[in-house]
Structures are given as structure tokens and as C-alpha cells.
Design a protein around this motif. Sequence first.
Motif, PDB file in Angstrom:
ATOM      1  N   ALA A 111       3.880   3.636  13.907  1.00 47.22           N
ATOM      2  CA  ALA A 111       3.473   4.021  12.545  1.00 47.22           C
ATOM      3  C   ALA A 111       3.025   5.481  12.469  1.00 47.22           C
ATOM      4  CB  ALA A 111       2.353   3.098  12.054  1.00 47.22           C
ATOM      5  N   GLN A 112       3.723   6.374  13.188  1.00 47.96           N
ATOM      6  CA  GLN A 112       3.265   7.763  13.239  1.00 47.96           C
ATOM      7  C   GLN A 112       3.946   8.673  12.222  1.00 47.96           C
ATOM      8  OE1 GLN A 112       0.659   8.861  15.016  1.00 47.96           O
ATOM      9  NE2 GLN A 112       0.377   6.748  15.680  1.00 47.96           N
ATOM     10  N   GLY A 113       5.186   8.402  11.852  1.00 51.36           N
ATOM     11  CA  GLY A 113       5.973   9.357  11.076  1.00 51.36           C
ATOM     12  C   GLY A 113       5.367   9.744   9.738  1.00 51.36           C
ATOM     13  N   LEU A 114       5.224   8.787   8.811  1.00 50.17           N
ATOM     14  CA  LEU A 114       4.717   9.114   7.488  1.00 50.17           C
ATOM     15  C   LEU A 114       3.265   9.558   7.545  1.00 50.17           C
ATOM     16  CD1 LEU A 114       4.957   9.336   4.449  1.00 50.17           C
ATOM     17  CD2 LEU A 114       4.470   6.890   4.277  1.00 50.17           C
ATOM     18  N   ASN A 115       2.457   8.930   8.399  1.00 49.87           N
ATOM     19  CA  ASN A 115       1.060   9.339   8.501  1.00 49.87           C
ATOM     20  C   ASN A 115       0.942  10.795   8.955  1.00 49.87           C
ATOM     21  OD1 ASN A 115      -0.694   6.794   8.014  1.00 49.87           O
ATOM     22  ND2 ASN A 115       0.929   6.072   9.365  1.00 49.87           N
ATOM     23  N   LEU A 116       1.843  11.221   9.821  1.00 47.31           N
ATOM     24  CA  LEU A 116       1.878  12.625  10.249  1.00 47.31           C
ATOM     25  C   LEU A 116       2.208  13.521   9.061  1.00 47.31           C
ATOM     26  CD1 LEU A 116       1.588  14.210  12.964  1.00 47.31           C
ATOM     27  CD2 LEU A 116       4.079  14.087  13.155  1.00 47.31           C
ATOM     28  N   GLY A 117       3.169  13.104   8.240  1.00 43.19           N
ATOM     29  CA  GLY A 117       3.539  13.885   7.059  1.00 43.19           C
ATOM     30  C   GLY A 117       2.423  13.968   6.035  1.00 43.19           C
ATOM     31  N   LEU A 118       1.674  12.893   5.873  1.00 42.43           N
ATOM     32  CA  LEU A 118       0.542  12.926   4.938  1.00 42.43           C
ATOM     33  C   LEU A 118      -0.558  13.854   5.449  1.00 42.43           C
ATOM     34  CD1 LEU A 118       0.351   9.168   3.860  1.00 42.43           C
ATOM     35  CD2 LEU A 118       1.332  11.102   2.596  1.00 42.43           C
ATOM     36  N   ALA A 147      -9.472  -3.226   9.276  1.00 42.48           N
ATOM     37  CA  ALA A 147      -8.026  -3.110   9.512  1.00 42.48           C
ATOM     38  C   ALA A 147      -7.727  -1.717  10.050  1.00 42.48           C
ATOM     39  CB  ALA A 147      -7.249  -3.354   8.220  1.00 42.48           C
ATOM     40  N   PHE A 148      -6.669  -1.610  10.852  1.00 45.37           N
ATOM     41  CA  PHE A 148      -6.197  -0.299  11.286  1.00 45.37           C
ATOM     42  C   PHE A 148      -5.620   0.488  10.116  1.00 45.37           C
ATOM     43  CE2 PHE A 148      -5.578  -2.571  15.458  1.00 45.37           C
ATOM     44  CZ  PHE A 148      -6.536  -1.845  16.151  1.00 45.37           C
ATOM     45  N   GLY A 149      -5.078  -0.234   9.166  1.00 47.11           N
ATOM     46  CA  GLY A 149      -4.438   0.376   8.018  1.00 47.11           C
ATOM     47  C   GLY A 149      -3.838  -0.720   7.167  1.00 47.11           C
ATOM     48  N   THR A 172      14.569  -0.415   2.136  1.00 42.96           N
ATOM     49  CA  THR A 172      14.007  -1.694   2.585  1.00 42.96           C
ATOM     50  C   THR A 172      12.812  -1.502   3.505  1.00 42.96           C
ATOM     51  OG1 THR A 172      15.522  -1.754   4.474  1.00 42.96           O
ATOM     52  CG2 THR A 172      16.267  -2.828   2.449  1.00 42.96           C
ATOM     53  N   ARG A 173      12.451  -0.257   3.767  1.00 42.71           N
ATOM     54  CA  ARG A 173      11.387   0.003   4.716  1.00 42.71           C
ATOM     55  C   ARG A 173      10.000  -0.131   4.082  1.00 42.71           C
ATOM     56  NH1 ARG A 173      13.596   5.676   6.844  1.00 42.71           N
ATOM     57  NH2 ARG A 173      14.246   5.678   4.652  1.00 42.71           N
ATOM     58  N   THR A 174       9.014  -0.296   4.933  1.00 38.63           N
ATOM     59  CA  THR A 174       7.631  -0.288   4.498  1.00 38.63           C
ATOM     60  C   THR A 174       6.892   0.819   5.242  1.00 38.63           C
ATOM     61  OG1 THR A 174       6.963  -1.912   6.175  1.00 38.63           O
ATOM     62  CG2 THR A 174       7.630  -2.759   4.013  1.00 38.63           C
ATOM     63  N   ALA A 175       5.722   1.165   4.752  1.00 38.63           N
ATOM     64  CA  ALA A 175       4.909   2.197   5.377  1.00 38.63           C
ATOM     65  C   ALA A 175       3.607   1.576   5.856  1.00 38.63           C
ATOM     66  CB  ALA A 175       4.619   3.314   4.380  1.00 38.63           C
ATOM     67  N   ALA A 176       3.309   1.739   7.145  1.00 37.00           N
ATOM     68  CA  ALA A 176       2.026   1.302   7.687  1.00 37.00           C
ATOM     69  C   ALA A 176       1.074   2.483   7.572  1.00 37.00           C
ATOM     70  CB  ALA A 176       2.179   0.850   9.135  1.00 37.00           C
ATOM     71  N   LEU A 177       0.234   2.462   6.555  1.00 40.12           N
ATOM     72  CA  LEU A 177      -0.664   3.570   6.263  1.00 40.12           C
ATOM     73  C   LEU A 177      -1.952   3.409   7.053  1.00 40.12           C
ATOM     74  CD1 LEU A 177      -0.149   3.551   2.401  1.00 40.12           C
ATOM     75  CD2 LEU A 177       0.814   5.214   4.018  1.00 40.12           C
ATOM     76  N   LEU A 178      -2.247   4.367   7.923  1.00 44.13           N
ATOM     77  CA  LEU A 178      -3.469   4.312   8.714  1.00 44.13           C
ATOM     78  C   LEU A 178      -4.681   4.655   7.844  1.00 44.13           C
ATOM     79  CD1 LEU A 178      -2.189   5.966  12.009  1.00 44.13           C
ATOM     80  CD2 LEU A 178      -2.256   3.546  11.394  1.00 44.13           C
ATOM     81  N   ALA A 196      -0.978  -4.905   2.562  1.00 41.98           N
ATOM     82  CA  ALA A 196      -1.387  -5.952   3.502  1.00 41.98           C
ATOM     83  C   ALA A 196      -2.169  -5.332   4.652  1.00 41.98           C
ATOM     84  CB  ALA A 196      -0.160  -6.682   4.043  1.00 41.98           C
ATOM     85  N   PRO A 197      -3.367  -5.827   4.953  1.00 42.48           N
ATOM     86  CA  PRO A 197      -4.156  -5.247   6.045  1.00 42.48           C
ATOM     87  C   PRO A 197      -3.533  -5.519   7.405  1.00 42.48           C
ATOM     88  CG  PRO A 197      -5.216  -7.227   5.183  1.00 42.48           C
ATOM     89  CD  PRO A 197      -4.069  -6.925   4.271  1.00 42.48           C
ATOM     90  N   LEU A 198      -3.593  -4.514   8.270  1.00 42.87           N
ATOM     91  CA  LEU A 198      -3.124  -4.637   9.651  1.00 42.87           C
ATOM     92  C   LEU A 198      -4.347  -4.831  10.537  1.00 42.87           C
ATOM     93  CD1 LEU A 198      -0.542  -1.702   9.629  1.00 42.87           C
ATOM     94  CD2 LEU A 198      -0.161  -4.112   9.084  1.00 42.87           C
TER      95      LEU A 198
END
Length: 421
Positions: free
Chosen positions: A311-318, A117-119, A59-65, A86-88
Motif C-alpha cells: 500500500a505504498q504507491g498512492l500514499n507516497l503520492g499524497l 486500524a492501520f488505515g 476496479t482497484r481500491t486504495a489502502a489509505l494509511l 473499511a478499516p484495516l
Amino acid sequence: MASTQATNGPKPEEIRSDVAVVGAGPAGIAAALALAHVGARTALIGPAPSQSDDAHRETRTAALLASSVDFLKRLEVWDALAPHAAPLKAIRIIDASRSLLRSPDVTFEAAELGLEAFGYNVANTVLLDALYARAREILPLVLDTSAKEIALDAHEARLKLGDGQRLTARLVAGADGRKSVCREAAGIETSEWRYDQGAIATSFRHTRHHDGVSTELHKESGSVTTVPTTDKLASSLIWVGPPAEIADLMAGHAAGFAVRLQERLGESLGTISDVGPRAEFPVAGLTAKRLAHNRTALVGEAAHILPPIGAQGLNLGLRDAAALADCVAGALRRGHDPGGMAALSAYVRARQLDVLSRTIGVDLLNRSLLTSLIPVQAARGLFLHGLNALPPLRRMIMRAGLAPPAELPSLMRPQPAGLRA
């Protein structure tokens, strides 16, 4: 499980590759695509998204920077994601605690940095499906199975897969999460810690437009974060709180959850309704004591796990994925072993400051929200007052949140207009 591989590829009993990427989550697939992009023969090993045990509960979403979006553009994945992103445009932080030293509300606006947008916020399921579809298009080996055993020596890595196949590679990219088989095989130890918190991920509808604003509402021992979706009257949600509170929220029905959420958010988004499926997950931290060792480079949650803040976790992994591609590309250009010590050392140098700074920063921020110590609350309040009063400081903090302390990997740097990937 069945395996998928190119018709002109090696027979299953003879599989060889430059790199074996173990783990078919977003960071793992992105790593495989990036490695293929720089010319490494790459095998992706992991259950397809539809086969994942968590597929029906995600159910989660990813805020991509912005740098992650640029990375996905280079990998030719963004076009499939853009209609669902969706733009942040702004991030609002609200102190809703009962502290005597309550901090002021702070709003960070992308326009202050000259950005639209930030992401962008994208559902994890949509992101994963788009990445996997691209992997099926371009990778010579996409193996819909898991790695059961990994043997490592000075010359190669030998993997025994869940479907009985065997694969030999010069480098293992371990992107197989918290209980990483790759990390264990490489003899890499971890530091782990738990917070006295749990989290719920869900979505909901509301009667006021979100206007592209993500809101972090902080209370004692937890936070509620709303993130815009492509529907202006719907948002995704992360609710972090004490384990008893989270258990109570999960046990109740959707209508009761909506009432509790309305109490927490007030009228900021109007009337709350239509709460979606809810999923619970722990709030914990993990960091590998080495990012690379013994023909293995760790990527994503095999290397680091952070609380769901900023919003650091996935962006760090990428960024791990993109940096690993740089290091492997350099080794291949020089005719060196992509799993040798020089390549692994280059990866550690490229990633250690970014990973360390984000891990410490997010941990300190989360603990500052949990503490009742007056000096800590005062320091946090003064800092947020400074952000409101000093635009240059606010812009500096925004830039630090968007980019790592070191140079971005090459695949994450914006390309000049008209230049193809």
C-alpha cells in the motif's frame, strides 16, 4: 471539452494562477486542494473522472494509511469517504511457496501500536469522485481538459490546453502520470524497469468474515492480496503473477477465476463466489531522476511508480501533494516565487529520502519474492522469524511502514481534538 471555473474568475483567454496542477487523479486533485488550502491560487487541469478513458474499467481500491486519512480530513474530503471506507485492522503475510526455507506466517496488528486500524480501504472510483467534488466546490479554476503544450522560462510557465485555452502560472505541479507531459516539458529524465509480472484487480464475495484483515499470500513469481471492504463478506483483490498466468486468468470466465482463487486461498475466507469485473495492469517501476526542475514539481506517478506491494504507491503520492503545499506556503509567506529554485529545492529536500527509501524497499521486497537463490530466501525467512519472535522489531517495522523516514508534512499531522482545519 467544456471548462468549469468560478463566475468571478478571469476570462478563458486571460487565465493566470500561482500554480497549475496538471492531472486529475487522486494525487493531483489532493495537491490542488492542499495548495488552495495554503492560499495559492490554483488551477486544476485534467478530465473529470466520468470522462476518463479508464473510468469504466477501474476496479482497484486504495489502502489509505493513517497519515493519508488525516490529510483528507484536513482537506474536508474524509466525511464523504468514511461510509465507504473499511478499516484495516491487521495485515497477515503468508509464505505459500514451495521453498525448502519457507518463511513463517506473520501478522501485524494495529492494536499493537495502539491504533484502531492501520488505515482504510476505499474504492478508487469513490475516492476520485469525492476529491473531484470537493475541487469543484472550492477551487477557482477546474478545467475539464488536458495540457497539450507547456513552455517554461525563468519567469513563468505557459500552458496551451486541449480545448484551446491558454494559462500562465508560476509553478506547474505535474501529476499527469507515467507519460507525463509536464515531466517531458521540464526536461526531467526517468529510470524505468519492468518485472516479469502482470496484475489483476477485482473483487469477490466469500462466506467467512474478513474481520478487517488484509492477507498477502506469496508464491513463487507472484502474490495474491485480499483487502477488506465495508461488506464483511466481500474483499478486493490484487493478483500478481507471471504474464502467461495473468493472461490465462483474464481470458477465462468469472466462475473459472473463482475456482482458481479458491485453490490459491484455500478455506481462509470460506467459499469464493461472485467475482467482479477484472482489470489487468503491468507491474513496473519508474522514478524521476529529479523530483523538481524548471518551474515544475512532480507529484504521484509522474515522479514514481511502484509495484502493488504494501500500500505504498498512492500514499507516497499524497505525501508529495502535502509536502508541495508546505513548500509553496513557505514561499508565499516570504514573498518568494513558488516556482523558483528555492521552493523547488525545498520540495526535493522534503521528498527525496521518502521516495528513495520506498522505491528501493518495495523493489527489493518484490525481487526477494521472485528469486530462487537460497541465500536470499534464507535471509528473508530469518527476518520474518525475527518479526515473530521479537515484538519490538515488529512494532518498529510497522511504524516504518506507516510513516516516512522524515517529518510528515503539516497537513498530514493529526490535529488536537476540537481544532478545526
